[in-house]
Write a protein that holds these residues in place. Structure first.
Motif, PDB file in Angstrom:
ATOM      1  N   GLN A  96      60.504  32.547  29.525  1.00  0.00           N
ATOM      2  CA  GLN A  96      61.772  33.666  29.017  1.00  0.00           C
ATOM      3  C   GLN A  96      62.938  33.132  30.776  1.00  0.00           C
ATOM      4  O   GLN A  96      61.253  32.351  31.331  1.00  0.00           O
ATOM      5  N   ARG A  98      65.609  34.200  33.054  1.00  0.00           N
ATOM      6  CA  ARG A  98      66.687  35.343  32.882  1.00  0.00           C
ATOM      7  C   ARG A  98      67.964  34.638  33.983  1.00  0.00           C
ATOM      8  O   ARG A  98      67.662  34.656  35.309  1.00  0.00           O
ATOM      9  N   SER A 145      62.827  35.913  17.280  1.00  0.00           N
ATOM     10  CA  SER A 145      63.258  37.020  18.418  1.00  0.00           C
ATOM     11  C   SER A 145      64.620  37.326  17.963  1.00  0.00           C
ATOM     12  O   SER A 145      65.619  37.268  16.931  1.00  0.00           O
ATOM     13  N   LEU A 146      64.764  38.528  18.470  1.00  0.00           N
ATOM     14  CA  LEU A 146      66.458  39.353  18.291  1.00  0.00           C
ATOM     15  C   LEU A 146      67.534  38.231  18.673  1.00  0.00           C
ATOM     16  O   LEU A 146      68.584  37.257  18.244  1.00  0.00           O
ATOM     17  N   ARG A 152      72.800  37.868  24.945  1.00  0.00           N
ATOM     18  CA  ARG A 152      72.887  38.943  25.698  1.00  0.00           C
ATOM     19  C   ARG A 152      73.100  38.002  27.126  1.00  0.00           C
ATOM     20  O   ARG A 152      72.690  36.968  27.159  1.00  0.00           O
ATOM     21  N   VAL A 155      70.844  35.034  28.966  1.00  0.00           N
ATOM     22  CA  VAL A 155      69.605  34.769  28.002  1.00  0.00           C
ATOM     23  C   VAL A 155      69.971  33.526  27.626  1.00  0.00           C
ATOM     24  O   VAL A 155      69.581  33.026  26.500  1.00  0.00           O
ATOM     25  N   TYR A 158      67.141  30.679  26.970  1.00  0.00           N
ATOM     26  CA  TYR A 158      66.676  31.348  25.861  1.00  0.00           C
ATOM     27  C   TYR A 158      66.642  31.321  24.092  1.00  0.00           C
ATOM     28  O   TYR A 158      66.355  30.656  23.350  1.00  0.00           O
ATOM     29  N   PRO A 188      60.961  39.557  17.028  1.00  0.00           N
ATOM     30  CA  PRO A 188      60.062  40.560  17.847  1.00  0.00           C
ATOM     31  C   PRO A 188      61.521  41.355  18.151  1.00  0.00           C
ATOM     32  O   PRO A 188      62.533  40.294  19.066  1.00  0.00           O
ATOM     33  N   GLY A 189      61.824  42.413  18.083  1.00  0.00           N
ATOM     34  CA  GLY A 189      62.221  43.224  18.902  1.00  0.00           C
ATOM     35  C   GLY A 189      62.089  43.312  20.601  1.00  0.00           C
ATOM     36  O   GLY A 189      62.051  42.673  20.867  1.00  0.00           O
ATOM     37  N   TYR A 190      62.865  44.800  20.920  1.00  0.00           N
ATOM     38  CA  TYR A 190      62.371  44.554  22.815  1.00  0.00           C
ATOM     39  C   TYR A 190      60.751  45.266  22.841  1.00  0.00           C
ATOM     40  O   TYR A 190      60.974  46.013  22.241  1.00  0.00           O
ATOM     41  N   MET A 195      56.594  40.146  29.665  1.00  0.00           N
ATOM     42  CA  MET A 195      57.846  39.268  29.836  1.00  0.00           C
ATOM     43  C   MET A 195      58.553  40.094  30.335  1.00  0.00           C
ATOM     44  O   MET A 195      59.967  39.764  30.630  1.00  0.00           O
ATOM     45  N   THR A 196      58.552  41.384  29.118  1.00  0.00           N
ATOM     46  CA  THR A 196      59.851  41.907  29.185  1.00  0.00           C
ATOM     47  C   THR A 196      59.680  42.733  30.065  1.00  0.00           C
ATOM     48  O   THR A 196      60.413  44.141  30.408  1.00  0.00           O
ATOM     49  N   LEU A 199      62.132  44.348  33.084  1.00  0.00           N
ATOM     50  CA  LEU A 199      63.271  44.893  31.566  1.00  0.00           C
ATOM     51  C   LEU A 199      63.007  46.670  31.672  1.00  0.00           C
ATOM     52  O   LEU A 199      63.701  47.697  31.987  1.00  0.00           O
TER      53      LEU A 199
HETATM   54  C1  GCO Z   1      65.730  40.053  27.746  1.00  0.00           C
HETATM   55  C2  GCO Z   1      64.044  40.059  26.428  1.00  0.00           C
HETATM   56  C3  GCO Z   1      64.482  39.718  25.222  1.00  0.00           C
HETATM   57  C4  GCO Z   1      63.066  39.779  24.729  1.00  0.00           C
HETATM   58  C5  GCO Z   1      62.750  39.206  22.723  1.00  0.00           C
HETATM   59  C6  GCO Z   1      64.570  40.316  22.500  1.00  0.00           C
HETATM   60  O1  GCO Z   1      65.488  39.752  28.494  1.00  0.00           O
HETATM   61  O2  GCO Z   1      66.501  40.052  26.638  1.00  0.00           O
HETATM   62  O3  GCO Z   1      63.196  38.680  27.255  1.00  0.00           O
HETATM   63  O4  GCO Z   1      64.577  38.451  24.870  1.00  0.00           O
HETATM   64  O5  GCO Z   1      61.854  39.235  25.276  1.00  0.00           O
HETATM   65  O6  GCO Z   1      62.702  37.868  22.930  1.00  0.00           O
HETATM   66  O7  GCO Z   1      63.715  39.755  21.084  1.00  0.00           O
END
Ligand code: GCO
Ligand code: CA
Length: 254
Positions: A96, A98, A145-146, A152, A155, A158, A188-190, A195-196, A199
């Motif tokens: 990822q 950001r 991923s979502l 958003r 990202v 990614y 996958p959602g959140y 990695m997350t 957040l």
């Molecule tokens: C982000 C997250 C998302 C999740 C995932 C959601 O910063 O928004 O990392 O990207 O990792 O991919 O599906």
């Protein structure tokens, strides 16, 4: 052979020494597959192997850079030499970044696209060539991923890569379905992973996720197991080119 039994099958899951990849490797092993755990950190890889071996699963390990085609070829040739065929390929490895697009360097962009998208092409290319030659079909599960369909801020690289994962999956289906290979994706959602975690630790982001997700919770890596077993099993033999979002309903509700 029951619809969800993976006995006699070998699955290679990239990026599976931890997080979503490890949960999927464990789930595939519990469904009867021999699993090849993959990662770059040999210590984490050994821990994953030990944990699966202690649970009496048939586990092997392999370590290579998924963006390095020569390394991929060497690793697959090593499996060939051991008479190990990959029946199920899960392209999960990813990173990822950001950072606002205007601050993202070309090098940073390239690294995200290589690791998250080119790796799926390279692994898919080399494994599918073997599956097609073997003539016994196979399963490819690409982890999107979502962000395979929505964005958003911050990202962008990614998201572009994960959008590509969705469409390379459809391209694989277009070319490989006639060989009995089903190529599908999981979005996958959140989910709570390393990695997350940054957040989850941000109260305002955590609150947003809880309120924005109909299930009112973050996902966990184990929430992916049923879907990856389904896409790796005979149950999905007529499913191709699809992406299944495991997101607590987030994408389906404004
Ligand atoms: C982000 C997250 C998302 C999740 C995932 C959601 O910063 O928004 O990392 O990207 O990792 O991919 O599906
Ligand atoms: Ca076999």
């Amino acid at each position: 052979m029951t619809l969800f039994d993976l006995t006699g099958k070998t699955a290679l899951i990239t990026g599976s020494s931890g997080g979503l990849g490890y949960a999927m490797a464990k789930g595939l092993a519990e469904a009867g597959a021999r699993v090849i755990v993959h990662g770059r950190n040999t210590e984490k890889l050994e821990q994953a192997r030990q944990a699966l071996a202690e649970a009496r699963h048939d586990v092997l390990v392999t370590s290579f850079d998924v963006t390095d085609e020569a390394a991929i070829e060497r690793a697959l040739a090593d499996l060939d030499a051991q008479g190990i065929d990959i029946d199920i390929l899960v392209n999960n490895a990813g990173i990822q970044l950001r950072k606002p697009l205007v601050e993202t360097s070309h090098e940073e962009w390239q690294k995200v696209l290589d690791t998250n998208l080119s790796s799926t092409f390279l692994m898919g290319r080399h494994v599918a060539r073997r599956m097609i030659a073997r003539g016994q079909g196979g399963k490819v599960v690409n982890i999107g991923s979502l962000m395979s369909s929505v964005a958003r801020p911050t990202v962008g690289a990614y998201t572009a890569a994960k959008g590509g994962v969705r469409l390379i999956t459809q391209s694989m289906a277009a070319e490989w379905a006639e060989h009995g290979i089903q190529a599908n994706a999981i979005g996958p959602g959140y989910m709570i992973t390393e990695m997350t975690q940054p957040l989850v630790d941000k109260p305002e982001f955590n609150d947003w996720i809880i309120n924005r997700t109909p299930a009112r919770r973050w996902g966990t890596p184990d929430d992916l197991v049923g879907t990856v077993v389904y896409l790796a099993a005979p149950a999905s033999n007529f499913v191709n080119g699809q992406i299944i979002y495991v997101d607590g309903g987030l994408l389906s509700v404004i």
